[in-house]
Design a protein around this motif. Structure first.
Motif, PDB file in Angstrom:
ATOM      1  N   ILE A 128       0.815  -1.220   0.000  1.00  0.00           N
ATOM      2  CA  ILE A 128       0.000   0.000   0.000  1.00  0.00           C
ATOM      3  C   ILE A 128       0.847   1.266   0.000  1.00  0.00           C
ATOM      4  O   ILE A 128       0.304   2.368   0.013  1.00  0.00           O
ATOM      5  N   ALA A 129       2.154   1.125  -0.015  1.00  0.00           N
ATOM      6  CA  ALA A 129       3.033   2.296   0.114  1.00  0.00           C
ATOM      7  C   ALA A 129       2.729   3.365  -0.929  1.00  0.00           C
ATOM      8  O   ALA A 129       2.815   4.556  -0.639  1.00  0.00           O
ATOM      9  N   ASP A 130       2.340   2.955  -2.122  1.00  0.00           N
ATOM     10  CA  ASP A 130       2.095   3.924  -3.191  1.00  0.00           C
ATOM     11  C   ASP A 130       0.613   4.225  -3.396  1.00  0.00           C
ATOM     12  O   ASP A 130       0.239   4.899  -4.347  1.00  0.00           O
ATOM     13  N   LYS A 131      -0.230   3.747  -2.491  1.00  0.00           N
ATOM     14  CA  LYS A 131      -1.671   3.950  -2.631  1.00  0.00           C
ATOM     15  C   LYS A 131      -2.149   5.138  -1.793  1.00  0.00           C
ATOM     16  O   LYS A 131      -1.661   5.373  -0.697  1.00  0.00           O
ATOM     17  N   GLY A 179     -12.464  -2.231   1.996  1.00  0.00           N
ATOM     18  CA  GLY A 179     -13.907  -2.300   2.168  1.00  0.00           C
ATOM     19  C   GLY A 179     -14.459  -1.283   3.144  1.00  0.00           C
ATOM     20  O   GLY A 179     -15.437  -1.556   3.845  1.00  0.00           O
ATOM     21  N   THR A 180     -13.859  -0.111   3.180  1.00  0.00           N
ATOM     22  CA  THR A 180     -14.316   0.936   4.085  1.00  0.00           C
ATOM     23  C   THR A 180     -14.192   2.285   3.374  1.00  0.00           C
ATOM     24  O   THR A 180     -13.955   2.335   2.176  1.00  0.00           O
ATOM     25  N   SER A 181     -14.349   3.342   4.126  1.00  0.00           N
ATOM     26  CA  SER A 181     -14.204   4.682   3.559  1.00  0.00           C
ATOM     27  C   SER A 181     -12.952   5.335   4.113  1.00  0.00           C
ATOM     28  O   SER A 181     -12.476   4.984   5.202  1.00  0.00           O
ATOM     29  N   HIS A 182     -12.450   6.303   3.375  1.00  0.00           N
ATOM     30  CA  HIS A 182     -11.275   7.032   3.863  1.00  0.00           C
ATOM     31  C   HIS A 182     -11.602   7.781   5.152  1.00  0.00           C
ATOM     32  O   HIS A 182     -10.746   7.966   6.006  1.00  0.00           O
ATOM     33  N   ARG A 183     -12.861   8.180   5.314  1.00  0.00           N
ATOM     34  CA  ARG A 183     -13.264   8.873   6.540  1.00  0.00           C
ATOM     35  C   ARG A 183     -13.140   7.971   7.773  1.00  0.00           C
ATOM     36  O   ARG A 183     -12.765   8.439   8.847  1.00  0.00           O
ATOM     37  N   MET A 184     -13.460   6.694   7.593  1.00  0.00           N
ATOM     38  CA  MET A 184     -13.324   5.764   8.721  1.00  0.00           C
ATOM     39  C   MET A 184     -11.844   5.564   9.071  1.00  0.00           C
ATOM     40  O   MET A 184     -11.488   5.483  10.250  1.00  0.00           O
ATOM     41  N   LEU A 185     -11.004   5.517   8.052  1.00  0.00           N
ATOM     42  CA  LEU A 185      -9.565   5.382   8.322  1.00  0.00           C
ATOM     43  C   LEU A 185      -9.044   6.613   9.059  1.00  0.00           C
ATOM     44  O   LEU A 185      -8.282   6.485  10.020  1.00  0.00           O
ATOM     45  N   ILE A 186      -9.475   7.787   8.632  1.00  0.00           N
ATOM     46  CA  ILE A 186      -9.056   9.015   9.309  1.00  0.00           C
ATOM     47  C   ILE A 186      -9.592   9.036  10.741  1.00  0.00           C
ATOM     48  O   ILE A 186      -8.882   9.410  11.676  1.00  0.00           O
ATOM     49  N   SER A 224      -4.661   9.902  10.122  1.00  0.00           N
ATOM     50  CA  SER A 224      -4.121  10.290   8.829  1.00  0.00           C
ATOM     51  C   SER A 224      -3.585   9.046   8.122  1.00  0.00           C
ATOM     52  O   SER A 224      -3.484   7.969   8.726  1.00  0.00           O
ATOM     53  N   ARG A 225      -3.218   9.206   6.867  1.00  0.00           N
ATOM     54  CA  ARG A 225      -2.593   8.110   6.124  1.00  0.00           C
ATOM     55  C   ARG A 225      -1.310   7.693   6.838  1.00  0.00           C
ATOM     56  O   ARG A 225      -1.020   6.508   6.996  1.00  0.00           O
ATOM     57  N   GLU A 226      -0.535   8.678   7.293  1.00  0.00           N
ATOM     58  CA  GLU A 226       0.719   8.396   7.962  1.00  0.00           C
ATOM     59  C   GLU A 226       0.492   7.642   9.276  1.00  0.00           C
ATOM     60  O   GLU A 226       1.228   6.715   9.603  1.00  0.00           O
ATOM     61  N   GLY A 227      -0.521   8.051  10.041  1.00  0.00           N
ATOM     62  CA  GLY A 227      -0.852   7.338  11.272  1.00  0.00           C
ATOM     63  C   GLY A 227      -1.249   5.900  10.988  1.00  0.00           C
ATOM     64  O   GLY A 227      -0.900   4.985  11.747  1.00  0.00           O
ATOM     65  N   LEU A 228      -1.966   5.706   9.895  1.00  0.00           N
ATOM     66  CA  LEU A 228      -2.338   4.348   9.483  1.00  0.00           C
ATOM     67  C   LEU A 228      -1.096   3.529   9.152  1.00  0.00           C
ATOM     68  O   LEU A 228      -0.997   2.363   9.538  1.00  0.00           O
ATOM     69  N   LEU A 229      -0.139   4.129   8.453  1.00  0.00           N
ATOM     70  CA  LEU A 229       1.075   3.403   8.086  1.00  0.00           C
ATOM     71  C   LEU A 229       1.842   2.941   9.320  1.00  0.00           C
ATOM     72  O   LEU A 229       2.323   1.800   9.372  1.00  0.00           O
ATOM     73  N   VAL A 230       1.947   3.806  10.319  1.00  0.00           N
ATOM     74  CA  VAL A 230       2.646   3.433  11.545  1.00  0.00           C
ATOM     75  C   VAL A 230       1.936   2.262  12.220  1.00  0.00           C
ATOM     76  O   VAL A 230       2.565   1.282  12.624  1.00  0.00           O
ATOM     77  N   GLN A 237      14.660  10.468  10.970  1.00  0.00           N
ATOM     78  CA  GLN A 237      14.863  11.859  10.569  1.00  0.00           C
ATOM     79  C   GLN A 237      14.090  12.823  11.470  1.00  0.00           C
ATOM     80  O   GLN A 237      14.206  14.033  11.316  1.00  0.00           O
ATOM     81  N   GLY A 238      13.286  12.271  12.385  1.00  0.00           N
ATOM     82  CA  GLY A 238      12.545  13.102  13.324  1.00  0.00           C
ATOM     83  C   GLY A 238      11.189  13.569  12.817  1.00  0.00           C
ATOM     84  O   GLY A 238      10.599  14.470  13.401  1.00  0.00           O
ATOM     85  N   ARG A 239      10.682  12.945  11.750  1.00  0.00           N
ATOM     86  CA  ARG A 239       9.358  13.316  11.258  1.00  0.00           C
ATOM     87  C   ARG A 239       8.341  12.961  12.337  1.00  0.00           C
ATOM     88  O   ARG A 239       8.209  11.811  12.725  1.00  0.00           O
ATOM     89  N   GLN A 240       7.632  13.957  12.809  1.00  0.00           N
ATOM     90  CA  GLN A 240       6.746  13.791  13.960  1.00  0.00           C
ATOM     91  C   GLN A 240       5.739  12.662  13.760  1.00  0.00           C
ATOM     92  O   GLN A 240       5.470  11.907  14.686  1.00  0.00           O
ATOM     93  N   TRP A 241       5.172  12.554  12.576  1.00  0.00           N
ATOM     94  CA  TRP A 241       4.165  11.519  12.338  1.00  0.00           C
ATOM     95  C   TRP A 241       4.760  10.115  12.441  1.00  0.00           C
ATOM     96  O   TRP A 241       4.046   9.166  12.774  1.00  0.00           O
ATOM     97  N   ALA A 242       6.059   9.969  12.162  1.00  0.00           N
ATOM     98  CA  ALA A 242       6.680   8.647  12.123  1.00  0.00           C
ATOM     99  C   ALA A 242       7.359   8.252  13.426  1.00  0.00           C
ATOM    100  O   ALA A 242       7.575   7.064  13.677  1.00  0.00           O
ATOM    101  N   THR A 243       7.703   9.217  14.273  1.00  0.00           N
ATOM    102  CA  THR A 243       8.466   8.898  15.486  1.00  0.00           C
ATOM    103  C   THR A 243       7.771   7.912  16.434  1.00  0.00           C
ATOM    104  O   THR A 243       8.479   7.184  17.137  1.00  0.00           O
TER     105      THR A 243
END
Length: 189
Positions: free
Chosen positions: A23-26, A36-43, A48-54, A111-117
């Motif tokens: 999903i890295a490029d999605k 099978g859901t909506s982007h609003r439910m993921l948010i 965020s997308r980044e929070g989901l990735l973590v 690198q200290g990106r707040q969303w990824a730390t």
């Protein structure tokens, strides 16, 4: 046994999508549709997308630790054989997209990106502890077991990064085998 929360169920669906094709490029919308859901439910659940990735990486890592914990030595099988089987599991083609994502987000966290730390919390210890416990169960002292476990985590991650960068699977597998053999020889002496 407690039932999964809506967030856990949603994360499970996203993990299934990620393991099926990455999903890295999605976009968040594309991930949501595939799960099978909506982007609003993921948010709503992940911010965020980044929070989901973590959270996705944490879940995939937890599943891999679970797979490690399920390894049982067969008759006459030694700890080196178990390490080899787990290495082959980690090298399975279906995990490669998630391993790429892991290193991408891990790099952002470093690198200290707040969303990824948040990914950094337990990123080493969550592996060192169970590997050390397995080594202790095999009769290795706790201090030595932790040192070996940390070394296995570092070498394993380095070699996974190597194979992702070079595609030289046979050479990387040979390097891991050499490392395991060298370590077992040292422990046997």
């Amino acid at each position: 046994m407690t039932s999964a929360t809506p967030k856990q169920k949603l994360l499970g669906a996203v993990v299934d999508v990620a393991l099926a094709g990455g999903i890295a490029d999605k976009s968040l919308r594309a991930i949501a549709e595939a799960a099978g859901t909506s982007h609003r439910m993921l948010i709503h659940h992940f911010g965020s997308r980044e929070g989901l990735l973590v959270e996705l990486i944490r879940e995939v890592e937890a599943r891999q630790r679970g797979a490690l914990g399920e390894l049982d030595a067969g008759p006459g099988e030694e700890s080196g054989d178990l390490a080899g089987r787990f290495w082959q599991h980690l090298r399975s083609p279906e995990l490669a997209p998630q391993e790429r994502l892991f290193f991408e987000v891990y790099g952002q966290a470093l690198q200290g990106r707040q969303w990824a730390t948040p990914l950094l919390e337990g990123i080493v210890e969550n592996w060192v502890a169970p590997v050390a416990a397995m080594l202790e169960a095999a009769g290795i002292s706790p201090r030595t077991a932790r040192t070996i476990a940390r070394l296995y985590v570092a070498v394993g991650r380095g070699l996974l990064l190597d194979v992702l960068a070079t595609g030289e699977g046979h050479e990387v597998d040979a390097a891991m085998q050499f490392f395991s053999d060298m370590l077992l020889t040292h422990l046997g002496s």
